[in-house]
Design a protein around this motif. Structure first.
Motif, PDB file in Angstrom:
ATOM      1  N   ALA A 199     125.289  35.862  21.659  1.00 25.65           N
ATOM      2  CA  ALA A 199     124.560  36.670  20.703  1.00 25.65           C
ATOM      3  C   ALA A 199     123.272  35.940  20.229  1.00 25.65           C
ATOM      4  N   VAL A 200     123.348  34.348  19.914  1.00 26.33           N
ATOM      5  CA  VAL A 200     122.529  33.428  20.156  1.00 26.33           C
ATOM      6  C   VAL A 200     121.046  33.733  20.815  1.00 26.33           C
ATOM      7  N   ILE A 201     121.227  33.469  21.859  1.00 26.62           N
ATOM      8  CA  ILE A 201     120.539  34.348  22.595  1.00 26.62           C
ATOM      9  C   ILE A 201     119.162  35.284  22.608  1.00 26.62           C
ATOM     10  N   ASP A 202     120.452  36.713  21.937  1.00 29.78           N
ATOM     11  CA  ASP A 202     119.601  37.562  21.884  1.00 29.78           C
ATOM     12  C   ASP A 202     118.743  37.466  20.499  1.00 29.78           C
ATOM     13  N   ARG A 203     118.775  36.520  19.896  1.00 36.36           N
ATOM     14  CA  ARG A 203     118.788  36.160  18.516  1.00 36.36           C
ATOM     15  C   ARG A 203     117.429  35.660  18.778  1.00 36.36           C
ATOM     16  N   LEU A 204     117.561  34.588  20.094  1.00 38.37           N
ATOM     17  CA  LEU A 204     116.344  33.506  19.968  1.00 38.37           C
ATOM     18  C   LEU A 204     115.442  33.620  20.659  1.00 38.37           C
ATOM     19  N   ARG A 205     115.618  35.220  21.374  1.00 39.46           N
ATOM     20  CA  ARG A 205     114.353  35.828  21.572  1.00 39.46           C
ATOM     21  C   ARG A 205     113.751  36.381  21.251  1.00 39.46           C
ATOM     22  N   GLN A 206     114.273  37.167  20.404  1.00 33.88           N
ATOM     23  CA  GLN A 206     113.625  38.142  19.013  1.00 33.88           C
ATOM     24  C   GLN A 206     112.220  36.609  18.341  1.00 33.88           C
ATOM     25  N   ALA A 207     113.470  36.045  18.501  1.00 30.74           N
ATOM     26  CA  ALA A 207     113.200  34.710  17.011  1.00 30.74           C
ATOM     27  C   ALA A 207     111.812  34.097  18.044  1.00 30.74           C
ATOM     28  N   VAL A 208     111.070  34.019  18.884  1.00 27.48           N
ATOM     29  CA  VAL A 208     110.638  33.087  19.898  1.00 27.48           C
ATOM     30  C   VAL A 208     109.099  34.194  20.053  1.00 27.48           C
ATOM     31  N   ALA A 209     109.844  35.909  20.039  1.00 28.77           N
ATOM     32  CA  ALA A 209     109.097  36.362  20.373  1.00 28.77           C
ATOM     33  C   ALA A 209     108.002  37.372  18.745  1.00 28.77           C
ATOM     34  N   ALA A 210     108.566  36.441  17.592  1.00 30.77           N
ATOM     35  CA  ALA A 210     108.357  37.100  16.576  1.00 30.77           C
ATOM     36  C   ALA A 210     107.382  35.299  15.974  1.00 30.77           C
ATOM     37  N   ASP A 211     107.806  34.377  16.879  1.00 33.50           N
ATOM     38  CA  ASP A 211     106.995  32.944  16.167  1.00 33.50           C
ATOM     39  C   ASP A 211     105.750  33.482  17.062  1.00 33.50           C
ATOM     40  N   GLN A 212     105.673  34.065  18.685  1.00 33.20           N
ATOM     41  CA  GLN A 212     104.412  33.970  19.416  1.00 33.20           C
ATOM     42  C   GLN A 212     103.938  35.058  18.519  1.00 33.20           C
ATOM     43  N   ALA A 213     104.023  36.407  18.649  1.00 31.34           N
ATOM     44  CA  ALA A 213     103.255  36.826  16.994  1.00 31.34           C
ATOM     45  C   ALA A 213     102.401  35.743  16.513  1.00 31.34           C
ATOM     46  N   ALA A 214     103.132  35.219  15.466  1.00 34.29           N
ATOM     47  CA  ALA A 214     102.949  35.072  14.317  1.00 34.29           C
ATOM     48  C   ALA A 214     101.801  33.643  14.233  1.00 34.29           C
ATOM     49  N   ALA A 215     101.967  32.340  15.636  1.00 28.51           N
ATOM     50  CA  ALA A 215     101.586  31.581  15.244  1.00 28.51           C
ATOM     51  C   ALA A 215     100.027  32.690  15.859  1.00 28.51           C
ATOM     52  N   GLY A 216      99.900  33.048  17.094  1.00 29.56           N
ATOM     53  CA  GLY A 216      98.607  33.922  17.617  1.00 29.56           C
ATOM     54  C   GLY A 216      97.899  34.651  16.140  1.00 29.56           C
ATOM     55  N   TYR A 217      98.732  34.611  15.533  1.00 36.02           N
ATOM     56  CA  TYR A 217      98.039  35.567  14.705  1.00 36.02           C
ATOM     57  C   TYR A 217      96.700  34.489  13.182  1.00 36.02           C
ATOM     58  N   ALA A 218      97.810  33.400  13.162  1.00 35.55           N
ATOM     59  CA  ALA A 218      97.633  32.015  12.509  1.00 35.55           C
ATOM     60  C   ALA A 218      96.238  31.487  13.324  1.00 35.55           C
ATOM     61  N   ALA A 219      96.513  30.921  14.505  1.00 38.60           N
ATOM     62  CA  ALA A 219      95.187  30.395  15.376  1.00 38.60           C
ATOM     63  C   ALA A 219      93.985  30.874  15.582  1.00 38.60           C
ATOM     64  N   THR A 220      94.212  32.260  15.910  1.00 38.13           N
ATOM     65  CA  THR A 220      92.821  33.265  15.354  1.00 38.13           C
ATOM     66  C   THR A 220      92.286  32.619  13.977  1.00 38.13           C
ATOM     67  N   ASP A 221      93.122  33.095  12.936  1.00 42.85           N
ATOM     68  CA  ASP A 221      92.306  32.804  11.770  1.00 42.85           C
ATOM     69  C   ASP A 221      91.810  31.420  11.535  1.00 42.85           C
ATOM     70  N   ARG A 222      92.580  30.048  12.168  1.00 41.21           N
ATOM     71  CA  ARG A 222      92.514  29.003  12.274  1.00 41.21           C
ATOM     72  C   ARG A 222      90.561  29.133  12.508  1.00 41.21           C
ATOM     73  N   ARG A 223      90.664  29.345  13.790  1.00 39.76           N
ATOM     74  CA  ARG A 223      89.319  29.364  14.122  1.00 39.76           C
ATOM     75  C   ARG A 223      87.981  30.115  13.281  1.00 39.76           C
ATOM     76  N   ARG A 224      88.946  31.272  13.095  1.00 39.79           N
ATOM     77  CA  ARG A 224      87.395  32.197  11.835  1.00 39.79           C
ATOM     78  C   ARG A 224      87.376  30.749  11.058  1.00 39.79           C
ATOM     79  N   PHE A 225      88.480  30.114   9.900  1.00 42.53           N
ATOM     80  CA  PHE A 225      87.777  29.091   9.015  1.00 42.53           C
ATOM     81  C   PHE A 225      86.794  28.194   9.599  1.00 42.53           C
ATOM     82  N   ALA A 226      87.481  28.159  11.054  1.00 42.92           N
ATOM     83  CA  ALA A 226      86.871  26.810  11.861  1.00 42.92           C
ATOM     84  C   ALA A 226      84.906  26.708  12.059  1.00 42.92           C
TER      85      ALA A 226
END
Length: 229
Positions: A199-226
Protein backbone atom coordinates in the motif's frame (compact mmCIF):
# COMPACT_ATOMS: atom_id res chain seq x y z
CA UNK A 1 0.46 -11.26 -2.94
CA UNK A 2 3.73 -9.57 -3.89
CA UNK A 3 6.70 -10.89 -1.88
CA UNK A 4 8.34 -8.27 0.32
CA UNK A 5 11.65 -8.84 -1.46
CA UNK A 6 10.12 -7.79 -4.79
CA UNK A 7 9.20 -4.40 -3.32
CA UNK A 8 12.79 -3.42 -2.57
CA UNK A 9 13.51 -2.00 -6.03
CA UNK A 10 10.38 0.20 -6.31
CA UNK A 11 10.92 1.41 -2.74
CA UNK A 12 14.49 2.42 -3.57
CA UNK A 13 13.48 4.11 -6.83
CA UNK A 14 10.44 5.96 -5.51
CA UNK A 15 12.20 7.29 -2.42
CA UNK A 16 15.53 7.83 -4.17
CA UNK A 17 17.29 5.82 -1.47
CA UNK A 18 21.08 5.80 -1.37
CA UNK A 19 21.16 2.62 0.73
CA UNK A 20 19.35 -0.75 0.46
CA UNK A 21 16.33 -1.29 2.72
CA UNK A 22 16.83 -3.69 5.63
CA UNK A 23 14.25 -6.29 6.64
CA UNK A 24 13.79 -7.13 10.32
CA UNK A 25 12.14 -10.38 11.37
CA UNK A 26 11.37 -11.38 14.94
CA UNK A 27 11.60 -15.05 15.83
CA UNK A 28 9.40 -16.54 18.50
CA UNK A 29 10.38 -20.20 18.33
CA UNK A 30 12.96 -21.55 20.79
CA UNK A 31 16.44 -21.05 19.38
CA UNK A 32 18.74 -24.00 18.78
CA UNK A 33 22.50 -24.15 18.56
CA UNK A 34 22.29 -24.78 14.81
CA UNK A 35 20.42 -21.53 14.16
CA UNK A 36 23.68 -19.61 13.87
CA UNK A 37 26.96 -20.90 12.52
CA UNK A 38 29.24 -18.52 14.43
CA UNK A 39 28.97 -15.73 17.00
CA UNK A 40 28.59 -12.19 15.74
CA UNK A 41 31.21 -9.56 16.60
CA UNK A 42 30.17 -7.70 19.74
CA UNK A 43 28.39 -4.41 19.11
CA UNK A 44 27.61 -1.50 21.47
CA UNK A 45 23.92 -1.58 20.50
CA UNK A 46 21.37 -3.28 18.28
CA UNK A 47 21.25 -0.26 15.94
CA UNK A 48 24.83 -1.12 14.97
CA UNK A 49 23.48 -4.14 13.09
CA UNK A 50 21.43 -1.99 10.73
CA UNK A 51 24.23 -0.84 8.44
CA UNK A 52 25.97 -4.22 7.92
CA UNK A 53 22.56 -5.86 7.36
CA UNK A 54 22.32 -3.85 4.14
CA UNK A 55 24.81 -6.37 2.74
CA UNK A 56 24.34 -9.65 4.62
CA UNK A 57 21.92 -11.48 6.93
CA UNK A 58 22.61 -11.19 10.65
CA UNK A 59 20.88 -13.50 13.14
CA UNK A 60 20.98 -11.98 16.60
CA UNK A 61 19.97 -13.03 20.09
CA UNK A 62 19.30 -11.06 23.26
CA UNK A 63 22.97 -11.24 24.24
CA UNK A 64 23.94 -9.46 21.01
CA UNK A 65 21.85 -6.45 22.10
CA UNK A 66 22.81 -6.55 25.78
CA UNK A 67 25.30 -3.67 25.70
CA UNK A 68 22.43 -1.18 25.29
CA UNK A 69 19.70 -1.31 27.91
CA UNK A 70 17.43 1.11 26.04
CA UNK A 71 17.67 -0.88 22.81
CA UNK A 72 17.17 -4.18 24.61
CA UNK A 73 14.02 -2.72 26.15
CA UNK A 74 12.58 -1.32 22.90
CA UNK A 75 13.12 -4.72 21.26
CA UNK A 76 11.31 -6.57 24.04
CA UNK A 77 14.44 -8.38 25.23
CA UNK A 78 14.34 -7.05 28.81
CA UNK A 79 11.66 -5.46 30.98
CA UNK A 80 11.52 -1.86 32.15
CA UNK A 81 12.89 -2.61 35.62
CA UNK A 82 15.96 -4.32 34.16
CA UNK A 83 16.51 -1.53 31.63
CA UNK A 84 16.14 1.17 34.28
CA UNK A 85 18.72 -0.51 36.50
CA UNK A 86 21.41 -0.54 33.81
CA UNK A 87 24.53 1.54 34.32
CA UNK A 88 24.19 2.91 30.80
CA UNK A 89 20.63 4.02 31.53
CA UNK A 90 21.83 5.77 34.68
CA UNK A 91 24.39 7.67 32.60
CA UNK A 92 21.75 8.78 30.10
CA UNK A 93 19.44 9.94 32.87
CA UNK A 94 22.14 11.70 34.90
CA UNK A 95 23.27 13.59 31.79
CA UNK A 96 19.73 14.91 31.27
CA UNK A 97 19.52 13.18 27.88
CA UNK A 98 16.34 11.40 28.95
CA UNK A 99 14.24 11.55 32.09
CA UNK A 100 12.71 8.58 33.93
CA UNK A 101 9.28 9.89 32.90
CA UNK A 102 10.34 10.00 29.24
CA UNK A 103 11.78 6.50 29.49
CA UNK A 104 8.44 5.20 30.74
CA UNK A 105 6.85 6.38 27.45
CA UNK A 106 9.37 4.71 25.13
CA UNK A 107 7.75 2.22 22.74
CA UNK A 108 8.69 -1.44 23.06
CA UNK A 109 7.74 -4.76 21.52
CA UNK A 110 4.80 -6.42 23.31
CA UNK A 111 6.60 -9.79 23.41
CA UNK A 112 10.11 -11.17 23.91
CA UNK A 113 11.58 -12.42 20.63
CA UNK A 114 13.92 -15.39 20.76
CA UNK A 115 15.84 -14.04 17.78
CA UNK A 116 16.02 -10.95 15.59
CA UNK A 117 17.12 -11.34 11.97
CA UNK A 118 18.44 -8.35 10.04
CA UNK A 119 18.98 -8.77 6.30
CA UNK A 120 18.69 -7.01 2.95
CA UNK A 121 15.03 -6.66 1.99
CA UNK A 122 15.87 -8.36 -1.32
CA UNK A 123 16.65 -11.55 0.63
CA UNK A 124 13.69 -11.50 3.02
CA UNK A 125 10.64 -13.74 2.91
CA UNK A 126 8.21 -12.58 5.60
CA UNK A 127 9.73 -9.67 7.55
CA UNK A 128 7.93 -7.77 10.27
CA UNK A 129 9.56 -4.36 9.76
CA UNK A 130 11.43 -2.65 6.92
CA UNK A 131 14.09 -0.11 7.83
CA UNK A 132 15.24 2.62 5.43
CA UNK A 133 17.67 5.53 5.62
CA UNK A 134 16.10 8.76 4.37
CA UNK A 135 17.41 12.03 3.03
CA UNK A 136 15.31 15.19 3.51
CA UNK A 137 14.10 14.74 -0.08
CA UNK A 138 13.13 11.13 0.62
CA UNK A 139 11.22 12.21 3.72
CA UNK A 140 9.41 14.85 1.66
CA UNK A 141 8.22 12.15 -0.73
CA UNK A 142 7.25 9.70 2.02
CA UNK A 143 5.38 12.33 4.01
CA UNK A 144 3.50 13.36 0.87
CA UNK A 145 2.41 9.76 0.39
CA UNK A 146 1.83 8.97 4.07
CA UNK A 147 1.02 12.19 5.94
CA UNK A 148 0.09 10.21 9.04
CA UNK A 149 3.66 9.04 9.63
CA UNK A 150 5.02 9.63 13.11
CA UNK A 151 8.14 11.58 14.04
CA UNK A 152 9.56 9.59 16.94
CA UNK A 153 11.48 11.00 19.87
CA UNK A 154 14.66 9.48 21.28
CA UNK A 155 15.87 6.81 21.53
CA UNK A 156 15.96 6.24 17.78
CA UNK A 157 15.44 2.48 18.07
CA UNK A 158 11.85 2.85 19.23
CA UNK A 159 10.87 3.26 15.59
CA UNK A 160 11.16 -0.55 15.34
CA UNK A 161 8.39 -1.42 17.84
CA UNK A 162 6.29 1.49 16.53
CA UNK A 163 6.46 0.00 13.03
CA UNK A 164 5.74 -3.47 14.38
CA UNK A 165 2.57 -1.98 15.85
CA UNK A 166 1.51 -0.64 12.44
CA UNK A 167 2.86 2.92 12.53
CA UNK A 168 5.25 4.37 9.95
CA UNK A 169 7.85 5.93 12.21
CA UNK A 170 10.64 8.35 11.30
CA UNK A 171 13.50 9.32 13.59
CA UNK A 172 15.85 12.27 13.10
CA UNK A 173 18.34 10.02 14.85
CA UNK A 174 19.51 10.34 18.41
CA UNK A 175 22.87 11.47 19.76
CA UNK A 176 23.64 8.06 21.26
CA UNK A 177 22.90 6.08 18.11
CA UNK A 178 24.59 8.56 15.79
CA UNK A 179 27.76 8.38 17.86
CA UNK A 180 27.69 4.59 17.83
CA UNK A 181 26.76 4.02 14.19
CA UNK A 182 28.27 7.02 12.39
CA UNK A 183 24.95 7.81 10.73
CA UNK A 184 25.64 10.86 8.51
CA UNK A 185 24.15 14.16 9.63
CA UNK A 186 22.14 14.45 6.40
CA UNK A 187 20.38 11.11 6.93
CA UNK A 188 17.60 9.91 9.20
CA UNK A 189 15.96 6.56 9.76
CA UNK A 190 12.47 5.26 9.11
CA UNK A 191 10.74 2.00 9.99
CA UNK A 192 7.77 0.76 7.97
CA UNK A 193 5.36 -2.05 8.83
CA UNK A 194 6.24 -4.76 6.32
CA UNK A 195 2.60 -5.74 5.89
CA UNK A 196 1.72 -2.24 4.68
CA UNK A 197 4.57 -2.05 2.15
CA UNK A 198 2.42 -2.77 -0.97
CA UNK A 199 0.00 0.00 0.00
CA UNK A 200 2.87 2.37 0.77
CA UNK A 201 4.38 1.67 -2.67
CA UNK A 202 1.06 2.50 -4.35
CA UNK A 203 0.78 5.74 -2.41
CA UNK A 204 4.38 6.62 -3.19
CA UNK A 205 3.74 6.23 -6.92
CA UNK A 206 0.86 8.70 -6.68
CA UNK A 207 2.89 11.11 -4.55
CA UNK A 208 5.90 11.00 -6.88
CA UNK A 209 3.70 11.66 -9.94
CA UNK A 210 2.09 14.61 -8.15
CA UNK A 211 5.47 15.98 -7.07
CA UNK A 212 6.83 15.73 -10.60
CA UNK A 213 3.83 17.59 -12.03
CA UNK A 214 4.02 20.29 -9.38
CA UNK A 215 7.80 20.63 -9.72
CA UNK A 216 7.46 20.93 -13.50
CA UNK A 217 5.03 23.79 -13.08
CA UNK A 218 7.25 25.47 -10.47
CA UNK A 219 10.37 25.12 -12.65
CA UNK A 220 8.58 26.75 -15.59
CA UNK A 221 7.39 29.52 -13.32
CA UNK A 222 10.92 30.03 -12.03
CA UNK A 223 12.28 30.40 -15.56
CA UNK A 224 9.51 32.87 -16.40
CA UNK A 225 10.38 35.09 -13.45
CA UNK A 226 14.09 34.74 -14.16
CA UNK A 227 13.48 36.04 -17.67
CA UNK A 228 11.66 39.07 -16.28
CA UNK A 229 14.67 39.94 -14.16
Amino acid sequence: MTPASALAVPLIELLGLAHPPVAITFGTEPATSSDRSRPLPAQPAGCCFWEPAQRQPLDTRAADHANCSAGSYTHGLIDMATAASGADTATLISSGWITPADFDLVAHLPFRPTSIRYEPLTDATSPDVVLVRLSPSSLMTLQGACPDLRLATRPQCQIIPLAYGGQIAVSPGCAVSRARTGLPAQEMTCALPAASLPAVIDRLRQAVAADQAAAGYAATDRRRFAALG
